[in-house]
Scaffold this motif. Structure first.
Motif, PDB file in Angstrom:
ATOM      1  N   ASN A 190       0.828  -1.206   0.000  1.00 15.20           N
ATOM      2  CA  ASN A 190       0.000   0.000   0.000  1.00 15.20           C
ATOM      3  C   ASN A 190       0.863   1.258   0.000  1.00 15.20           C
ATOM      4  O   ASN A 190       0.460   2.315   0.508  1.00 15.20           O
ATOM      5  N   ALA A 191       2.035   1.156  -0.592  1.00 11.69           N
ATOM      6  CA  ALA A 191       3.007   2.253  -0.570  1.00 11.69           C
ATOM      7  C   ALA A 191       2.454   3.544  -1.163  1.00 11.69           C
ATOM      8  O   ALA A 191       2.826   4.642  -0.737  1.00 11.69           O
ATOM      9  N   GLU A 192       1.551   3.453  -2.148  1.00  3.75           N
ATOM     10  CA  GLU A 192       1.024   4.668  -2.773  1.00  3.75           C
ATOM     11  C   GLU A 192       0.183   5.502  -1.809  1.00  3.75           C
ATOM     12  O   GLU A 192      -0.058   6.679  -2.042  1.00  3.75           O
ATOM     13  N   THR A 193      -0.238   4.895  -0.700  1.00  6.00           N
ATOM     14  CA  THR A 193      -1.019   5.626   0.306  1.00  6.00           C
ATOM     15  C   THR A 193      -0.145   6.621   1.071  1.00  6.00           C
ATOM     16  O   THR A 193      -0.650   7.589   1.632  1.00  6.00           O
ATOM     17  N   ASP A 195       3.951   8.711   1.611  1.00  4.20           N
ATOM     18  CA  ASP A 195       5.005   9.443   0.901  1.00  4.20           C
ATOM     19  C   ASP A 195       6.410   8.906   1.170  1.00  4.20           C
ATOM     20  O   ASP A 195       7.389   9.592   0.915  1.00  4.20           O
ATOM     21  N   GLY A 197       7.965   6.630  -0.323  1.00  5.02           N
ATOM     22  CA  GLY A 197       8.616   6.088  -1.516  1.00  5.02           C
ATOM     23  C   GLY A 197       8.575   4.580  -1.494  1.00  5.02           C
ATOM     24  O   GLY A 197       7.507   3.982  -1.606  1.00  5.02           O
ATOM     25  N   GLU A 198       9.727   3.944  -1.333  1.00  2.07           N
ATOM     26  CA  GLU A 198       9.788   2.484  -1.246  1.00  2.07           C
ATOM     27  C   GLU A 198       9.891   2.059   0.208  1.00  2.07           C
ATOM     28  O   GLU A 198      10.709   2.571   0.959  1.00  2.07           O
ATOM     29  N   TRP A 199       9.034   1.123   0.598  1.00  2.00           N
ATOM     30  CA  TRP A 199       9.003   0.701   1.995  1.00  2.00           C
ATOM     31  C   TRP A 199      10.281  -0.036   2.390  1.00  2.00           C
ATOM     32  O   TRP A 199      10.827  -0.832   1.633  1.00  2.00           O
ATOM     33  N   SER A 209       0.093  10.442   1.287  1.00  2.00           N
ATOM     34  CA  SER A 209       0.267  11.041  -0.032  1.00  2.00           C
ATOM     35  C   SER A 209      -1.077  11.630  -0.462  1.00  2.00           C
ATOM     36  O   SER A 209      -2.094  11.492   0.238  1.00  2.00           O
ATOM     37  N   VAL A 211      -2.855  10.515  -2.854  1.00  2.00           N
ATOM     38  CA  VAL A 211      -3.708   9.335  -3.052  1.00  2.00           C
ATOM     39  C   VAL A 211      -4.276   8.880  -1.712  1.00  2.00           C
ATOM     40  O   VAL A 211      -5.465   8.554  -1.593  1.00  2.00           O
ATOM     41  N   GLY A 212      -3.417   8.860  -0.696  1.00  2.00           N
ATOM     42  CA  GLY A 212      -3.854   8.447   0.629  1.00  2.00           C
ATOM     43  C   GLY A 212      -4.894   9.385   1.225  1.00  2.00           C
ATOM     44  O   GLY A 212      -5.842   8.949   1.887  1.00  2.00           O
TER      45      GLY A 212
END
Length: 224
Positions: A190-193, A195, A197-199, A209, A211-212
């Protein structure tokens, strides 16, 4: 007499007709005027009789505002599922309580004060969660919704939609939706939720973010 909550709703509707750059000032002016009108003629409170008992002399406790129930008090109905009662004279949140960033978030996502007041309430100078159920259907969704609601809770005060990984972990445990083996994976998928970046396991702070924030707004609307 019209309730303060109804007056605030009317003010919000009026302010919505004003150009955006003047809304904050317009709201504050109308709210001050409404409050000054209310304080101009306070109701007289009868004094207890000289020999009245302690229970007779004690002022009646103000009823807790019910959720979407007009003037029904919590003495007349039981709290609805997923709702916890306001305590210690908790009150509704008004626009003047909120940070400018939070107001912008609300405006951008078609949220109003009623949506916010159905999820949070004001306790002194702090904001408290009013609901106990975020409407999640599985542990992964529950974890992400907890993170998002914690971020909104924080944003009510300073406008920053942030929380920490540990705070989410603790609330997941408290709400019995902690999935230890998949806790990190849930953030990764759910990384796009957020900010970050990469978990990675080095991530300690979570910030929503755009999106979140949009997803959070939909959750709030559906909860109310």
């Amino acid at each position: 007499m019209t309730s303060l909550k109804e007056e605030v709703k009317e003010i919000v509707e009026i302010v919505a007709l004003v150009p955006e750059e003047h809304r904050a000032m317009c709201f504050e002016m109308l709210l001050k005027d409404a409050l000054s009108t209310r304080h101009a003629s306070p109701k007289s409170v009868p004094h207890p009789a000289p020999h009245a008992s302690a229970s007779e002399a004690r002022p009646a406790k103000s009823p807790t505002p019910a959720i979407n129930a007009g003037d029904v008090t919590d003495d007349q109905i039981s709290p609805a599922a997923g709702i916890q009662p306001k305590v210690n004279e908790g009150s509704d949140i008004v626009m003047a309580d909120l940070h400018m960033k939070t107001k912008k978030f609300m405006s951008s996502n078609d949220l109003n004060l009623e949506h916010i007041n159905n999820v949070f309430y004001k306790e002194g100078d702090k904001f408290e969660l009013l609901i106990t159920d975020f409407g999640a259907t599985n542990m992964t969704e529950g974890q992400i919704r907890i993170a998002s609601m914690q971020a909104l809770h924080h944003a009510l005060t300073d406008g920053d939609f942030t929380t920490t990984v540990e705070a989410v972990r603790e609330e997941c445990k408290m709400r019995k939706c902690y999935d230890g083996p998949n806790f990190s994976r849930n953030f990764r998928v759910n990384a796009e939720t957020f900010d970050f970046g990469e978990w990675s396991k080095e991530v300690t702070e979570l910030r929503l973010s755009e999106v979140g924030k949009k997803a959070l707004a939909e959750v709030v609307k559906n909860l109310t």
